[in-house]
Design a protein around this motif. Structure first.
Motif, short mmCIF file in Angstrom:
data_model
loop_
_atom_site.label_atom_id
_atom_site.label_comp_id
_atom_site.label_asym_id
_atom_site.label_seq_id
_atom_site.Cartn_x
_atom_site.Cartn_y
_atom_site.Cartn_z
N ALA A 1 0.83 -1.21 0.00
CA ALA A 1 0.00 0.00 0.00
C ALA A 1 0.86 1.25 0.00
CB ALA A 1 -0.93 -0.01 1.21
N ALA A 2 1.92 1.24 0.82
CA ALA A 2 2.81 2.41 0.86
C ALA A 2 3.53 2.59 -0.48
CB ALA A 2 3.83 2.24 1.99
N SER A 3 3.99 1.50 -1.07
CA SER A 3 4.67 1.60 -2.36
C SER A 3 3.74 2.14 -3.45
CB SER A 3 5.22 0.23 -2.77
OG SER A 3 6.13 -0.26 -1.81
N ASN B 1 5.54 6.83 5.47
CA ASN B 1 4.21 7.27 5.02
C ASN B 1 3.93 8.72 5.42
OD1 ASN B 1 3.38 4.93 3.67
ND2 ASN B 1 2.75 3.95 5.57
N ASN B 2 4.32 9.06 6.65
CA ASN B 2 4.12 10.44 7.10
C ASN B 2 4.94 11.42 6.27
OD1 ASN B 2 2.36 9.63 9.13
ND2 ASN B 2 3.99 9.41 10.65
N LEU B 3 6.16 11.03 5.91
CA LEU B 3 6.97 11.89 5.05
C LEU B 3 6.30 12.12 3.70
CD1 LEU B 3 10.68 10.73 5.58
CD2 LEU B 3 9.66 12.90 6.23
N THR B 4 5.75 11.06 3.14
CA THR B 4 5.08 11.18 1.84
C THR B 4 3.87 12.10 1.92
OG1 THR B 4 5.78 8.91 1.35
CG2 THR B 4 4.09 9.87 -0.06
N VAL B 5 3.11 11.98 3.00
CA VAL B 5 1.92 12.82 3.18
C VAL B 5 2.33 14.28 3.36
CG1 VAL B 5 -0.05 13.29 4.66
CG2 VAL B 5 0.54 10.93 4.08
N LEU C 1 3.49 19.49 -3.59
CA LEU C 1 2.99 19.15 -4.93
C LEU C 1 1.66 19.85 -5.20
CD1 LEU C 1 3.98 17.40 -7.28
CD2 LEU C 1 2.51 15.57 -6.43
N ASP C 2 0.84 19.98 -4.17
CA ASP C 2 -0.45 20.65 -4.34
C ASP C 2 -0.29 22.14 -4.63
OD1 ASP C 2 -1.60 18.22 -3.83
OD2 ASP C 2 -1.98 18.64 -1.71
N ALA C 3 0.84 22.72 -4.22
CA ALA C 3 1.04 24.16 -4.44
C ALA C 3 1.18 24.49 -5.92
CB ALA C 3 2.27 24.63 -3.67
N HIS C 4 1.56 23.52 -6.73
CA HIS C 4 1.73 23.79 -8.16
C HIS C 4 0.38 24.06 -8.84
CE1 HIS C 4 6.04 22.68 -8.58
NE2 HIS C 4 5.79 21.97 -7.49
N ALA C 5 -0.70 23.50 -8.28
CA ALA C 5 -2.02 23.74 -8.87
C ALA C 5 -2.45 25.20 -8.71
CB ALA C 5 -3.05 22.81 -8.23
N PHE C 6 -1.93 25.88 -7.68
CA PHE C 6 -2.26 27.30 -7.49
C PHE C 6 -1.38 28.18 -8.37
CE2 PHE C 6 -3.51 25.16 -3.57
CZ PHE C 6 -4.79 25.64 -3.38
N ILE C 7 -0.14 27.77 -8.59
CA ILE C 7 0.76 28.58 -9.42
C ILE C 7 0.39 28.46 -10.89
CG2 ILE C 7 3.17 28.94 -10.06
CD1 ILE C 7 3.97 27.80 -7.37
#
Length: 420
Positions: A20-22, A143-147, A153-159
């Motif tokens: 699941a993590a992979s 998993n916490n690091l990935t989250v 990555l979400d910030a690119h949708a605003f830029i």
């Protein structure tokens, strides 16, 4: 009793959690790579044709490209740690199965078993259970690091919103890194075109895949010349070895241009990294910026990565800051100055007459004068003494009187000073 039921559940939990993590990391990695492919295509097109709208976004495009490439590198590191975790869990599961089989062989249907036989197995199973728990914690941490990285990555949708991205990509062919590598795979560097440069190829180098390539595998020439454009280097074209370092390029033309003057382009890359410090970590420029090396590399045995904390230095100052003024008539000897003074005084007021005989020819008398010692004494203290009379007074009539009124008489018995 040892918790055999709970220890058997832990591997099953890990067997479900690791895939699941992979899968989650693969999704994030694919999204990050798609963005990097789009940004690379836009910047590459911008260098070919000047577009006013894209020119306004030029600086921001480079920044978001660096950011998403760094995000991709972090996800690759996390995915590598997850794969390592899966390998560790697989090895521990084999050890767990072997220990359980050994325990069954020892116990079987016996009512009593010596502790010397079962306790070592129990201790080994306990250590395995602790190791399984540690792997669960490591997986949870990854998993916490990935989250936490997902917000970048979400910030690119605003830029660059999706509608803006589609308008910028209109008429542009987006290529993946794999497609770029396939396009230039057949056009290899010809070694006979170079005399002093050394080129390495997969067919002639045994440890070709283990070579540490500079700039995180990106094309050095494209980054230096095309204003920070990050294009993946193709090792199959040939790896240039320059000053014990290895460089890859995206095309044969770039490789030839870089090989003409490598030091020039390396300096250009260092100057661009000074303008964008995030490139030091992304392109692994710690060799050029040794004081910013990460702590993990500082502890390594490679002395070239250690920051310089001490060094031998020297300074030099002028002996005479001002132009030297040398007085040839200067004399430091006081007696010589006195001799000259007496000589001048005698020359002014007296005449010198000399007589020379045959016996005194080439001779002279030498004399010296000293101060004779003299005896002298000084007195610094004078001793003296004095004696003063002791005062004595007698009061008469205080005793033996019968009248009601007593008459007292005071008699001074003190002797005079001259009588003492």
């Amino acid at each position: 009793m040892f918790p055999t039921k709970s220890i058997s559940i832990v591997p099953a939990i890990l067997n479900e959690a690791i895939p699941a993590a992979s899968h989650h990391i693969d999704i994030e990695l694919q999204t990050s790579q798609d963005l990097s492919y789009r940004y690379t295509a836009m910047i590459e097109t911008m260098h070919q044709s000047l577009n006013a709208e894209m020119e306004l976004k030029r600086t921001m495009l480079k920044e978001v490209l660096y950011n998403v490439r760094q995000h991709e590198a972090y996800l690759c590191v996390i995915l590598s740690d997850v794969i390592t975790c899966a390998q560790e869990v697989e090895m521990m599961q084999k050890q767990f199965a072997a220990q359980m089989e050994q325990l069954k062989d020892v116990v079987r249907a016996k009512t009593a078993v010596p502790t010397s036989q079962v306790y070592p197995i129990f201790i080994a199973l306990s250590n395995l259970w602790t190791s399984f728990q540690d792997e669960i914690l490591v997986l949870s941490f990854l998993n916490n690091l990935t989250v936490n990285l997902q917000q970048f990555l979400d910030a690119h949708a605003f830029i660059f919103p999706e509608n803006v991205m589609e308008s910028l990509l209109e008429g542009i062919i987006v290529k993946t890194d794999e497609e770029r590598l396939k396009e230039s795979a057949d056009d290899k560097v010809n070694v006979s075109d170079f005399t002093s440069e050394e080129w390495l190829f997969p067919e002639t180098t045994i440890n070709f895949s283990q070579l540490i390539v500079q700039y995180h595998g990106f094309c050095a020439y494209s980054f230096a010349v095309k204003d920070g454009l990050l294009l993946p280097g193709n090792p199959s074209l040939g790896i240039l070895k320059h000053k014990e370092k290895y460089y890859t390029f995206s095309s044969k033309e770039n490789a030839y241009s870089f090989a003409k003057n490598p030091d020039k382009y390396i300096k250009m890359i260092g100057d661009k990294a000074k303008e964008s410090p995030e490139l030091i970590q992304l392109l692994e420029l710690h060799q050029q910026f040794e004081s910013l090396a990460p702590y993990s590399q500082i502890k390594s045995k490679d002395k070239s990565l250690k920051p310089i904390t001490k060094c031998d230095s020297s300074t030099q100052t002028d002996t005479h800051i001002l132009p030297p003024t040398i007085v040839k008539d200067y004399e430091w000897n006081e007696w010589e100055l006195r001799r000259k003074a007496i000589k001048l005084a005698n020359l002014r007021q007296k005449l010198t007459h000399s007589v020379q005989t045959n016996l005194s020819h080439m001779r002279r008398d030498n004399s010296a004068q000293v101060y004779l010692m003299k005896d002298s004494s000084t007195q610094t203290k004078c001793e003296n003494s004095s004696n003063v009379p002791r005062p004595q007074i007698f009061l008469a009539g205080l005793r033996g009187g019968t009248p009601p009124i007593t008459h007292m008489t005071k008699v001074n018995l003190t002797r005079a000073v001259d009588e003492t």
